[in-house]
Design an enzyme around this catalytic site. Sequence first.
Site, short mmCIF file in Angstrom:
data_model
loop_
_atom_site.label_atom_id
_atom_site.label_comp_id
_atom_site.label_asym_id
_atom_site.label_seq_id
_atom_site.Cartn_x
_atom_site.Cartn_y
_atom_site.Cartn_z
N SER A 1 0.89 -1.02 0.11
CA SER A 1 0.00 0.16 0.17
C SER A 1 1.04 1.23 0.07
CB SER A 1 -0.86 -0.18 1.08
OG SER A 1 -1.38 -1.13 1.44
N LYS B 1 -36.70 8.22 -40.96
CA LYS B 1 -36.39 6.72 -41.18
C LYS B 1 -37.54 6.21 -41.32
CE LYS B 1 -34.59 6.40 -36.91
NZ LYS B 1 -35.00 7.76 -36.61
N SER C 1 -30.58 3.79 -33.30
CA SER C 1 -29.34 3.25 -32.94
C SER C 1 -28.11 3.95 -33.30
CB SER C 1 -29.26 1.80 -34.03
OG SER C 1 -29.63 2.26 -35.37
N1 LIG Z 1 10.73 4.20 10.32
C1 LIG Z 1 10.76 3.55 8.96
N2 LIG Z 1 10.00 4.42 7.92
C2 LIG Z 1 10.18 3.98 6.93
C3 LIG Z 1 10.72 2.60 6.56
N3 LIG Z 1 10.82 2.16 5.20
C4 LIG Z 1 9.87 3.42 4.62
N4 LIG Z 1 9.65 4.17 5.54
C5 LIG Z 1 9.01 5.55 5.43
O1 LIG Z 1 7.70 5.41 4.99
C6 LIG Z 1 7.22 6.43 3.89
C7 LIG Z 1 6.91 5.71 2.65
O2 LIG Z 1 7.90 5.02 2.09
P1 LIG Z 1 7.84 4.94 0.50
O3 LIG Z 1 9.11 3.96 0.20
O4 LIG Z 1 7.77 6.02 -0.16
O5 LIG Z 1 6.54 4.01 0.44
P2 LIG Z 1 5.59 3.54 -0.85
O6 LIG Z 1 4.59 4.23 -1.01
O7 LIG Z 1 5.50 2.20 -0.29
O8 LIG Z 1 6.65 3.17 -2.00
C8 LIG Z 1 8.41 7.32 4.02
O9 LIG Z 1 8.41 8.22 4.82
C9 LIG Z 1 9.81 6.35 4.25
O10 LIG Z 1 10.61 7.03 4.76
C10 LIG Z 1 11.33 1.76 7.55
O11 LIG Z 1 11.86 0.60 7.53
N5 LIG Z 1 11.12 2.40 8.99
#
Ligand SMILES: Nc1nc2c(ncn2[C@@H]2O[C@H](COP(=O)(O)OP(=O)(O)O)[C@@H](O)[C@H]2O)c(=O)[nH]1
Lengths: 285, 633
Positions: B38, B478, B546
Site C-alpha cells: 500500500s 427513417k 441506433s
Molecule cells: N521508520 C521507518 N520508516 C520507513 C521505513 N521504510 C519506509 N519508511 C518511510 O515510509 C514512508 C513511505 O515510504 P515509501 O518508500 O515512499 O513508500 P511506498 O509508497 O510504499 O513506496 C517514507 O516516509 C519512508 O521514509 C522503515 O523501515 N522504517
Amino acid sequence: MRILRETVAACKKPVLLYSIGKDSSVLLHLLLKAFHPARPPLPMLHVNTTWKFREMIEFRDRVARETGVKLIEHINQDGVKQGTDPVNDASKHTYVMKTLALRQALAQHGFDAAIGGARRDEDPARAKERVFSLRGAGQSWEPRKQRPEPWGLFNTRLAQDETLRVFPLSDWTELDVWLYIRREGIEVVPLYFAKQRQTFVRNGALLVRDDERVPLEPGEKLVPKTVRFRTLGCWPLTAAVESDAADLDGIIAEMLDTRQSERAGRVIDRDPADSMERKKREGYF
Amino acid sequence: MKATSDERAAAAGAAHALAARLAALETRDTLRFAMCGSVDDGKSTLLGRLLAEAGMIPDDRLAQMVRDSKTHGTQGGRPDYSLLLDGLEAEREQGITIDVAWRYFGTDKRAFIVADCPGHAQYTRNMASGASNAELGIVLVDARAGVQTQTRRHTAILAMFGVRRVLFAVNKLDLIDYNHARYHAIEQECIKLAQDLGVDAADAIPVSAINADNLVAHSPKTPWYTGKPLLEYLETVQVERKVDEAFALSVQWVNRPNHDFRGYAGTITGGRVAPGNEVVVLPSGRLSRIARVIGGDRDLESAEAGQAVTLTLTDQIDVARGDVIADPALPPDVAAQFACHLLWLDDAALLPGRRYLMKLATRVLGAQVTEIKHRIDPDTQAHLAATRLVANEIGYCNLSLDAEVAFRPYQQDRRLGSFILVDRESNATVGCGTLDFGLRRDSNVHWQQLDVDRVSRARIKGQAPRCLWFTGLSGAGKSTIANLVERRLLADGFHTILLDGDNVRHGLNRDLGFTDSDRVENIRRVAEVSKLMMDAGLIVLVSFISPFRAERRMARDLIGESGFMEVFVDAPLAICETRDVKGLYAKARAGKIANFTGIGSPYEAPESPEIHLHSDRESAAESAARVVKVLID
Ligand SMILES: Nc1nc2c(ncn2[C@@H]2O[C@H](COP(=O)(O)OP(=O)(O)O)[C@@H](O)[C@H]2O)c(=O)[nH]1
C-alpha cells in the site's frame, strides 16, 4: 524475436530505427535470426545528424551491404540549412537534427511502427515504458493512453495518425547486451574498444575530435590517450572514458566494477533528471 | 619495462577470475518478481535501498539522489532512497506512483526483473501487468499495522494470476523496536492468509528499509531471525516454473520467402519438439510431422519451451497465424465458449453482449461476454451478483468467441490460457483475463439440422433475403422512408417485414429501459429477430435510431456482412428539431427526457454506410426510390 515477429505480423509498415550503436547491432542480429531464411521484411532507418563519427557511418554502410537490409538515411535538410551547432547549442541541435528529423522521416514514409533499441534500465524515466508504446498524432506520447501489457499480450490496433514505437530490448540490461554480443559474436563499431585517440577536454567532458569543424579554443590541446566510448552519438556530445578495455571481455570486466551509469557519457543528459520524459513527449524516442 | 613475474601472475589471476565470472553470468537464471504494497508501506524505499546496498546503483545516480533528497526528499534532507526509483515528472509533482515500473538488477547468481506495482486506488489494474509474468510476489506489510485489507487484496490478486510463492516483507521494524513477539504474530497471520488464498508457498522476512536491516546482511538487531537476508533469499529461492509438459506453439508468422520454403515461426509455449515428431494443427485438427526445427539461422536437433523457432512440416497443409501446432498425444482443448476470470481495465464499464476483439496468444477474433456469473469481492473473495463490471473489478464470466480456438486452462499454461479484450472503436485494451475451462455448449445444444433452408425459402419468393438497417436522428425520416420502401417493394411482389423501434419496445422489448446494457440487449434481440426473418426468406426493414457505432457493428456481425445494408438517414439536428413530429425534442430541451439522442446523448454517424440519404435535400419519395434501386440492383 517474439516481439519483432509480432511487430511485422501485426503492423502494416514497420521500420527498424538503426542508430549504429551496440543496441542496434543486437536488434539487427535478432531481426536476421527471427526471419531466417527470409530476409527481414522491413527496411532500416538511420537519422543522420551529420555529426556522427566517421567510423560509425563506414560501419553502417558496410552492415547494410553485407546483410542486404535496405537502408534509408534521413537528414533534416532544414536543419542543415539553418546550420545547427552541437557545440554551442546542444539541446537545439538534438531537437532539430534528431527528434524533429525522426518525426519527419516517419511521417514522410508513412511508417506505422518504429522498432528501437531503447531499454528500460537506461533511466528511471523509462521504467514505465511499454514494449509497444503508443504515439498519437504528431507522434506525441501520452502517459494516460498507454496500454497494459499483461502476459506480453500486445495490442497493436491503431487509429488513423497513431503509430507505435516498439522496444524489443525493454527487459535487457546493458550487461545482457554485452553478454549477448559476446555469445553470438556480433560485430560492433570499433569505437567501443579502447585505442589511442586524439582527445581534448571541454566543459569537463573528454572528447575525441573526429573532424575539423570544431576549432580548439585557447588553452585546449589535443592529447593522445587510450580511450573508448560506452555510448555513441554526435561526436561533440559524446564523452569518452579512459580505459584499457580493448576487447569484449575487457568491456564486460570494466562494466562489472564500474561505478558510472551509461548515460553519464551523454553530454545532453546533464540537464535536470526530468529531461528524458520531456524529450520522450516530444518524440525523441 | 618488463613485467615482473608477480605482475604476470596477478594478470593471469585476474583473467582467470574474469573467466569464472563470465561463466557464472552465462549460466545464471532470471527471477521475475512482483512487488506490491500500500502507499507508504515503504516499498520504494526498500527497493531503492536494496539496490544501493547491493552495489547496483552507479555513483553518479547515488550522488544525484543525495542532492535531490535535499530539495524534494521526505527524510528531512537525509538520503531518501525512494528517489532512486521515481521517474515521471507528473508523479514527482503529485508525489505518487501511477503505473507499474520495471526494475532490473542482478548478482553473479541471478538476474532479477522486478515489476514494481503501485499501491494506490488503481492497484488491481496495475498489478495485473506485474503479476502476469511473475514467479514470486513480494507483499510489503507495515509492522505497526500488521495484515490489513490491502495485504489481503494484494495476496489474492497474486494468487489469482497464478503466482505460486509469496514473500511477506514486514517493514519498519525499527518502529516496533525490533520486537520479536510482535513480528512473530504478524508472520503467523501472513502465512495463514496465504494458505487461505491457495498460495502454494509463503515466507516472511523482518526488515527495516530505512536502516537496511536484513536486506543484504543479517541485522544485529534481530538476533532471533535465523532465515536469510532479503537479497540472499531472492538469489536462492526455488520457484516452480509452470510450463506445460506437452509441446505447443502458437503460430505468429508464416515465413514464405519462396515456393520451396514454408515455415511457421513462433515461440514454444510448452514441452519440447524435434524433427520427426508427429503434430496436430489446431483448431483444424489436421495431422502432420515436423520436418525441420530452425533456431535463428541453424537447424536444431530439438527445441523447448521459451525458444523462438521456425518449424517446417512434412505435408503441405494450411496453417495460418493464430493456429496452434501441438503434440497430438496431449493437445490443447478447442472451444468457442469459456468460463473465465475477467479483470476490467477500462473506465467505461463492461456490458454483456457488447462485442470486443479478443487476443489469445497470437490469435485475434471477435468476442463477447454472454454472462457475468458473479463479481468477486476483493476483500473477502465473496461472490456478488453483477450485471456489469467497472474498472478494477474482477468477474467470473462466460465468454463466447466468433470461432473455435485452441487453449489450455490458465492454471496449466499461462500463455495459452490468458487473453486481453480490445474495444473496437477506441482500440484500447479494456479487459484481461484467464481461461478456466471450455463450455461444451456448442456441442450440447446441437444445431437442429434443417432440411429446408434460407435459400430454398427465399427462392420460392423469388428474392434474396436482406436486412435494411435504417439509422438516424429522431425525426430524420427513417420511418417515413422505410414505410415508402416497403410499399414499393410490396407493389413489386417482394415479401417484406418492417421492425420499428418504437413498436418493438411496446412488445418484444417492453422489459428493457434505456440504460447502456438495456440498449445493447435491445439491439441484440432485434438483430436476432431480423436474422430469423431472413431465414424465413424475407426482406427485413429495421427502423431504429441506433446511435452507437458499436451497436450497429454488433447487428452487422450477427446478421452477417453479405445480407446487411446500413441506410443512413441523414439530416442536420436543427432540421429534425424543427420537424419534431412527436414533440420529443421540446421535452428533451425542457429537461424532461434524459439521454435523448442529439441533445443529452451523442449520435455517432456511420462511417461507410451502404446507402447515405440526405432527407433535408431530397424528398422522402426520392430517397425511397434510391433505396429500392440499390436493393434490386
Ligand atoms: N521508520 C521507518 N520508516 C520507513 C521505513 N521504510 C519506509 N519508511 C518511510 O515510509 C514512508 C513511505 O515510504 P515509501 O518508500 O515512499 O513508500 P511506498 O509508497 O510504499 O513506496 C517514507 O516516509 C519512508 O521514509 C522503515 O523501515 N522504517
